[in-house]
Enzyme design. Structure first.
Site, PDB file in Angstrom:
ATOM      1  N   GLU A 198      33.882  45.411  30.026  1.00 58.34           N
ATOM      2  CA  GLU A 198      34.575  46.110  29.016  1.00 58.34           C
ATOM      3  C   GLU A 198      33.427  46.387  27.974  1.00 58.34           C
ATOM      4  OE1 GLU A 198      37.681  43.135  27.955  1.00 58.34           O
ATOM      5  OE2 GLU A 198      38.708  43.393  29.889  1.00 58.34           O
TER       6      GLU A 198
ATOM      7  N   GLU B 118      41.469  44.253  39.352  1.00 61.17           N
ATOM      8  CA  GLU B 118      42.259  43.029  38.451  1.00 61.17           C
ATOM      9  C   GLU B 118      43.818  43.665  38.497  1.00 61.17           C
ATOM     10  OE1 GLU B 118      40.713  41.917  34.755  1.00 61.17           O
ATOM     11  OE2 GLU B 118      38.923  41.905  35.645  1.00 61.17           O
TER      12      GLU B 118
HETATM   13  C1  XIL Z   1      41.649  36.650  31.621  1.00 57.82           C
HETATM   14  C2  XIL Z   1      42.270  35.358  32.328  1.00 57.82           C
HETATM   15  O1  XIL Z   1      42.842  35.664  33.431  1.00 57.82           O
HETATM   16  C3  XIL Z   1      42.883  34.351  31.355  1.00 57.82           C
HETATM   17  O2  XIL Z   1      43.120  33.282  32.002  1.00 57.82           O
HETATM   18  C4  XIL Z   1      41.731  34.153  30.059  1.00 57.82           C
HETATM   19  O3  XIL Z   1      42.580  33.395  29.072  1.00 57.82           O
HETATM   20  C5  XIL Z   1      41.411  35.462  29.569  1.00 57.82           C
HETATM   21  O4  XIL Z   1      40.710  36.098  30.562  1.00 57.82           O
HETATM   22  N1  XIL Z   1      40.227  41.510  32.055  1.00 57.82           N
HETATM   23  C6  XIL Z   1      39.281  40.735  32.466  1.00 57.82           C
HETATM   24  C7  XIL Z   1      39.538  39.422  32.826  1.00 57.82           C
HETATM   25  O5  XIL Z   1      38.099  41.071  32.969  1.00 57.82           O
HETATM   26  O6  XIL Z   1      38.429  38.552  32.762  1.00 57.82           O
HETATM   27  C8  XIL Z   1      40.555  38.760  32.060  1.00 57.82           C
HETATM   28  O7  XIL Z   1      40.762  37.384  32.548  1.00 57.82           O
HETATM   29  C9  XIL Z   1      41.646  39.453  31.988  1.00 57.82           C
HETATM   30  C10 XIL Z   1      41.498  40.876  31.436  1.00 57.82           C
END
Ligand code: XIL
Length: 373
Positions: A163, A279
């Protein structure tokens, strides 16, 4: 970010990992009848299907282990590799839980993606302070050498930068978001991080990873254009970027434009990048409350997204951000939580580990994908 709920305690032996994997009851139809899981369906097309996993999930629901290895050919830790987890205080390392997950993955012959070296979130306070004090460069170098070096030869993929270019946030003229890293180290920090990771493990596949790319919105279009421009320049400069991670947190209320998405993937592939959906889940906060209807709409969106995405042969992996609604992050996040207070249903299995229409949608899309080498 919330406290990741770090597990302490001694490392589990290989036997304990095995017991965790075998100890669960098999919930849901496919695993009882011996039908192929998503892992096998993907493998038949030369693809890999996998999911995010956390150690606490295996502890809270031991039956998840059997479900996970039935459906997954790859694993990514949800938070165990993030900075605030592995080094919450300078020089105080916690690798127990990450080691546990990596051992679990190896035991079950899962590919391992590790996530993430550079992110503006999950940064412990001591790192932020060090950045402000001008200590960013040595700290970044040490962090990358330590983590990538530790799992060298074991983790196939690393999300090096997560990101880093969002046009909605104040950015530098080159298009990078003003994260603490960008502010402290200037626009060269991304290339530097990739070089450091490559030095620490020359065989690891190194990724940029980001979200909100797939939607046909001004933000989506700007993000796609920015990344194409940045990656083209980095590639030309010999920066060892090998892959692009498409997070895929799908938002049904936003438009999806298959030709625009397909063109973006083609352009990334033409830059020589391997592509992973990293994801996948459905942000269902604006979908109707009725669970059956919600599940059907979510499944249709997933099928449409995957059909277009998997048409691009540079896409070699699809990962969901969790398998079961019981352990999704959406209910913890105020941006994703439903206004009606009903639990989110973003993933292939419901909270009782029964497959939902999204499971069938993923299976059907994988089965219909063009075969990879
Ligand atoms: C999220 C986790 O799932 C949560 O448990 C945590 O609190 C925050 O991060 N994009 C990403 C991930 O790249 O690392 C994130 O994961 C979700 C969004």
């Amino acid at each position: 970010m919330s406290n990741p709920g770090m597990m302490t305690g001694r490392p589990l032996s290989r036997r304990a990992v095995l017991a965790a994997a075998g100890g669960g009851l098999l919930a849901g139809g496919a695993r009882e009848t011996g039908a192929p899981g998503l892992r096998d369906i993907a493998a038949a097309r030369g693809l890999v299907f996998g999911s995010e996993l956390r150690r606490e999930v295996l502890q809270q629901a031991p039956e998840m282990a059997a479900l996970f290895v039935h459906d997954c050919g790859a694993m990514v830790p949800g938070h165990e590799a993030k900075w605030d987890y592995v080094e919450p205080k300078q020089g105080e390392f916690h690798f127990t839980d990450l080691d546990f997950l990596v051992n679990f993955a190896e035991l079950h012959h899962l590919q391992i993606r590790l996530h993430t070296l550079l992110w503006s979130e999950a940064l412990p306070d001591w790192v932020k302070q060090a950045l402000e004090a001008g200590q960013g460069a040595p700290i970044l170098a040490r962090h990358i050498a330590k983590l990538v070096g530790r799992y060298r030869g074991r983790a196939q993929c690393w999300d090096v930068a997560n990101e880093i270019a969002d046009p909605r946030w104040h950015g530098g003229p080159e298009g990078l978001t003003m994260t603490p890293w960008r502010r402290a180290l200037g626009p060269g920090y991304v290339a530097e991080a990739f070089h450091l990771a490559h030095d620490a493990d020359p065989d690891a596949i190194l990724f940029i990873n980001d979200d909100d790319l797939e939607h046909d919105t001004a933000t989506g279009a700007a993000k796609r254009a920015t990344y194409l421009r940045l990656v083209t320049a980095w590639k030309r400069q010999g920066v060892p970027i090998n892959g692009f991670g498409l997070q895929g947190h799908l938002k049904p209320e936003l438009p999806f434009n298959p030709p625009a998405w397909r063109a973006f993937l083609r352009e990334l592939a033409a830059l020589g990048l391997e592509l992973h959906v990293t994801e996948l889940d459905v942000v269902d906060r604006h979908l109707p409350a009725d669970p059956a209807l919600r599940d059907r709409l979510a499944a249709e969106l997933v099928r449409q997204f995957l059909d277009v995405t998997l048409d691009e042969k540079a896409v070699s992996m699809v990962m969901c951000w969790g398998l079961s609604d019981r352990f999704s992050w959406h209910d913890e996040d105020p941006d994703f939580r439903r206004a009606d207070g009903r639990p989110a249903r973003p993933l292939p299995y419901d909270a009782s580990f029964h497959p939902k229409p999204m499971y069938q949608a993923v299976a059907a899309a994988l089965a219909a994908a063009p075969v990879r080498n």
